[in-house]
Design an enzyme around this catalytic site. Structure first.
Site, PDB file in Angstrom:
ATOM      1  N   LYS A   8     -34.257 114.439  69.194  1.00  0.00           N
ATOM      2  CA  LYS A   8     -32.806 114.371  68.968  1.00  0.00           C
ATOM      3  C   LYS A   8     -32.088 114.364  70.306  1.00  0.00           C
ATOM      4  O   LYS A   8     -32.589 114.848  71.318  1.00  0.00           O
ATOM      5  CB  LYS A   8     -32.312 115.533  68.101  1.00  0.00           C
ATOM      6  CG  LYS A   8     -32.449 116.934  68.706  1.00  0.00           C
ATOM      7  CD  LYS A   8     -31.306 117.328  69.643  1.00  0.00           C
ATOM      8  CE  LYS A   8     -31.568 118.693  70.286  1.00  0.00           C
ATOM      9  NZ  LYS A   8     -31.055 118.776  71.662  1.00  0.00           N
ATOM     10  N   PRO A  90     -41.538 115.326  75.742  1.00  0.00           N
ATOM     11  CA  PRO A  90     -41.854 116.310  76.781  1.00  0.00           C
ATOM     12  C   PRO A  90     -41.364 117.711  76.405  1.00  0.00           C
ATOM     13  O   PRO A  90     -40.377 117.863  75.684  1.00  0.00           O
ATOM     14  CB  PRO A  90     -41.099 115.784  78.012  1.00  0.00           C
ATOM     15  CG  PRO A  90     -40.822 114.344  77.726  1.00  0.00           C
ATOM     16  CD  PRO A  90     -40.655 114.255  76.244  1.00  0.00           C
ATOM     17  N   VAL A  91     -42.046 118.714  76.915  1.00  0.00           N
ATOM     18  CA  VAL A  91     -41.645 120.104  76.691  1.00  0.00           C
ATOM     19  C   VAL A  91     -40.478 120.442  77.619  1.00  0.00           C
ATOM     20  O   VAL A  91     -40.452 120.036  78.780  1.00  0.00           O
ATOM     21  CB  VAL A  91     -42.833 121.057  76.955  1.00  0.00           C
ATOM     22  CG1 VAL A  91     -42.400 122.514  76.822  1.00  0.00           C
ATOM     23  CG2 VAL A  91     -43.979 120.743  75.997  1.00  0.00           C
ATOM     24  N   GLY A  92     -39.489 121.171  77.095  1.00  0.00           N
ATOM     25  CA  GLY A  92     -38.344 121.564  77.912  1.00  0.00           C
ATOM     26  C   GLY A  92     -37.461 120.409  78.304  1.00  0.00           C
ATOM     27  O   GLY A  92     -36.822 120.427  79.353  1.00  0.00           O
ATOM     28  N   ALA A  93     -37.385 119.407  77.418  1.00  0.00           N
ATOM     29  CA  ALA A  93     -36.650 118.178  77.747  1.00  0.00           C
ATOM     30  C   ALA A  93     -35.259 118.119  77.142  1.00  0.00           C
ATOM     31  O   ALA A  93     -34.513 117.181  77.393  1.00  0.00           O
ATOM     32  CB  ALA A  93     -37.462 116.963  77.290  1.00  0.00           C
ATOM     33  N   GLY A  94     -34.909 119.094  76.293  1.00  0.00           N
ATOM     34  CA  GLY A  94     -33.628 119.031  75.603  1.00  0.00           C
ATOM     35  C   GLY A  94     -33.641 118.076  74.429  1.00  0.00           C
ATOM     36  O   GLY A  94     -32.589 117.690  73.917  1.00  0.00           O
ATOM     37  N   LEU A  95     -34.832 117.708  73.974  1.00  0.00           N
ATOM     38  CA  LEU A  95     -34.994 116.746  72.881  1.00  0.00           C
ATOM     39  C   LEU A  95     -35.473 117.393  71.590  1.00  0.00           C
ATOM     40  O   LEU A  95     -35.751 116.697  70.610  1.00  0.00           O
ATOM     41  CB  LEU A  95     -35.971 115.638  73.302  1.00  0.00           C
ATOM     42  CG  LEU A  95     -35.527 114.786  74.494  1.00  0.00           C
ATOM     43  CD1 LEU A  95     -36.672 113.881  74.964  1.00  0.00           C
ATOM     44  CD2 LEU A  95     -34.313 113.941  74.136  1.00  0.00           C
ATOM     45  N   GLY A  98     -40.179 120.940  69.844  1.00  0.00           N
ATOM     46  CA  GLY A  98     -40.745 122.025  69.046  1.00  0.00           C
ATOM     47  C   GLY A  98     -40.022 122.221  67.733  1.00  0.00           C
ATOM     48  O   GLY A  98     -40.645 122.450  66.689  1.00  0.00           O
ATOM     49  N   SER A  99     -38.702 122.109  67.755  1.00  0.00           N
ATOM     50  CA  SER A  99     -37.913 122.251  66.526  1.00  0.00           C
ATOM     51  C   SER A  99     -38.209 121.126  65.550  1.00  0.00           C
ATOM     52  O   SER A  99     -38.308 121.338  64.335  1.00  0.00           O
ATOM     53  CB  SER A  99     -36.420 122.264  66.869  1.00  0.00           C
ATOM     54  OG  SER A  99     -36.086 123.394  67.629  1.00  0.00           O
ATOM     55  N   ASP A 132     -31.797 124.509  66.392  1.00  0.00           N
ATOM     56  CA  ASP A 132     -31.595 123.115  66.000  1.00  0.00           C
ATOM     57  C   ASP A 132     -32.611 122.620  64.976  1.00  0.00           C
ATOM     58  O   ASP A 132     -32.570 121.466  64.573  1.00  0.00           O
ATOM     59  CB  ASP A 132     -31.568 122.187  67.221  1.00  0.00           C
ATOM     60  CG  ASP A 132     -32.672 122.477  68.219  1.00  0.00           C
ATOM     61  OD1 ASP A 132     -33.621 123.195  67.860  1.00  0.00           O
ATOM     62  OD2 ASP A 132     -32.583 121.989  69.356  1.00  0.00           O
TER      63      ASP A 132
END
Length: 288
Positions: A8, A90-95, A98-99, A132
Site C-alpha cells: 500500500k 522490502p522490510v521497513g519500506a512504508g509499504l 507485514g500488515s 494498517d
C-alpha cells in the site's frame, strides 16, 4: 491456495497531534497497489512457514502467525497449515508488507476452511495485529483515521501511476514518530491532501532520503508529478495521472525518467468485496 499480498501507499499522511494514550492522531489516504508478495497456503501435518528472499522472517513473531493465532481462537479450528511467501515488499519500506501478509493470511484461512467470516469480522481481528492491517479489508482505497486503524472506505477509483524507489535500509515507524515535533503537525483546518507530515522527521533521521527526493525532483522536473514518502519510509514514490501516458511526448519523458532512475512502475489495485486482490492468475502463482 495462492494469493497476492499487495503493498500500500500513503498518498498523504497528516499528523493532528499527540493523543492521551501517547499515540499520534493521524488522517491518511491508503491505496493498494499492483505490487506485492505472493502467499500460498495449504493444509499440512504440522505448522510451517517458508519465506523466499527473506528467510530471517521465518520466526514465530511473523505477522502471519499472529493471524493464525487469532483465527484459531475465534473459530476453534486448529488444523496445522503450511505457508510459503515469496517476498517482494522490502522490510521497513512504508509499504505495509507485514500488515498485508497478516491480512492476506486471515482471508486465506477463511477461504481454505470455509468459515464464512465477514469482512467486518476479519477487520476486527486485523485491528489486533497492526494499525494498517484493517485497511486491506476495504476495496483498496480508504481513509485511515485515529491511529490509522479506523477505516473509511472510498468508492471512487483513481487513475494514477506510481513509480517506487526503495532504500537498502528501512525506517522503523516507532522511531519516526518518536522524533515528531509539534511544528511537524498539521492543523485540522488546513489539511493538504498530498502532504506527508512524517517526511520532515524522517529526513532529520535520514539525510540520504532527503537528498534522494531532491534528486528525483530534478529528474522529474519537466513533468506534472508529485514526489513523496509513503508512511514513515523508506520508500519514495512518484505519482502522476495515467492520462499523461496518452500524450506521446509525456510518455517518452516518463519512460526516460523511469529508466534513468531505476524506479518500479506500478498502478492502483482494487478489491472485489467477495474476493481478494489479484494481478496474477492462479496458474501463474502456482508456477512460482
Amino acid at each position: 491456495m495462492h494469493f497476492l499480498s499487495p503493498a500500500k501507499l500513503n498518498l498523504f499522511l497528516q499528523i493532528l497531534g499527540r493523543r492521551e494514550d501517547d499515540f499520534h492522531e493521524i488522517v491518511t489516504r491508503y491505496q493498494a497497489i499492483a505490487f506485492g508478495d505472493q502467499l500460498s497456503l495449504s493444509i499440512s501435518s504440522r505448522d510451517s512457514l517458508q519465506v523466499i528472499n527473506a528467510c530471517h522472517l521465518e520466526t514465530p513473531s511473523n505477522s502471519i502467525w499472529k493471524s493464525v493465532a487469532l483465527f484459531r481462537r475465534y473459530t476453534g479450528i486448529t488444523t496445522p497449515v503450511s505457508w510459503r511467501v515469496v517476498k517482494q515488499i522490502p522490510v521497513g519500506a512504508g509499504l505495509a508488507g507485514g500488515s498485508s501478509n497478516a491480512a492476506t493470511a486471515l482471508f486465506a484461512l477463511n477461504q481454505i476452511f470455509k468459515t464464512g467470516l465477514s469482512d467486518e469480522e476479519m477487520r476486527s481481528l486485523a485491528e489486533q495485529i497492526g494499525m494498517d492491517t484493517p485497511f486491506f479489508f476495504s476495496t483498496g482505497a480508504a481513509l485511515g483515521v485515529a491511529r490509522g486503524e479506523k477505516i473509511i472506505a472510498l468508492e471512487e477509483s483513481v487513475s494514477d501511476r506510481y513509480v517506487l524507489y526503495f532504500s537498502s535500509e528501512g525506517v522503523l515507524t516507532s522511531r519516526a514518530f518518536a522524533v515528531v515535533q509539534p511544528s511537524d503537525c498539521s492543523s485540522r483546518k488546513n489539511l493538504e491532501y498530498t502532504q506527508n507530515d512524517l517526511e520532515k522527521p524522517v529526513f532529520r533521521l535520514r539525510l540520504d532520503l532527503k537528498e534522494k527526493k531532491h534528486w528525483l525532483e530534478s529528474l522529474w522536473a519537466e513533468l506534472p508529478v508529485h514526489i513523496g514518502l509513503t508512511g514513515s519510509g523508506a520508500t519514495l514514490f512518484v505519482r502522476y495521472p495515467e492520462i499523461l501516458e496518452e500524450d506521446p511526448s509525456y510518455a517518452a519523458q516518463i519512460q526516460r525518467a523511469v529508466t534513468l532512475s531505476g524506479g518500479l512502475l506500478t498502478s492502483p489495485i482494487r478489491r472485489d468485496p467477495t474476493a481478494w486482490y489479484s494481478i496474477y492468475s492462479e496458474s501463474a502463482l502456482a508456477a512460482t
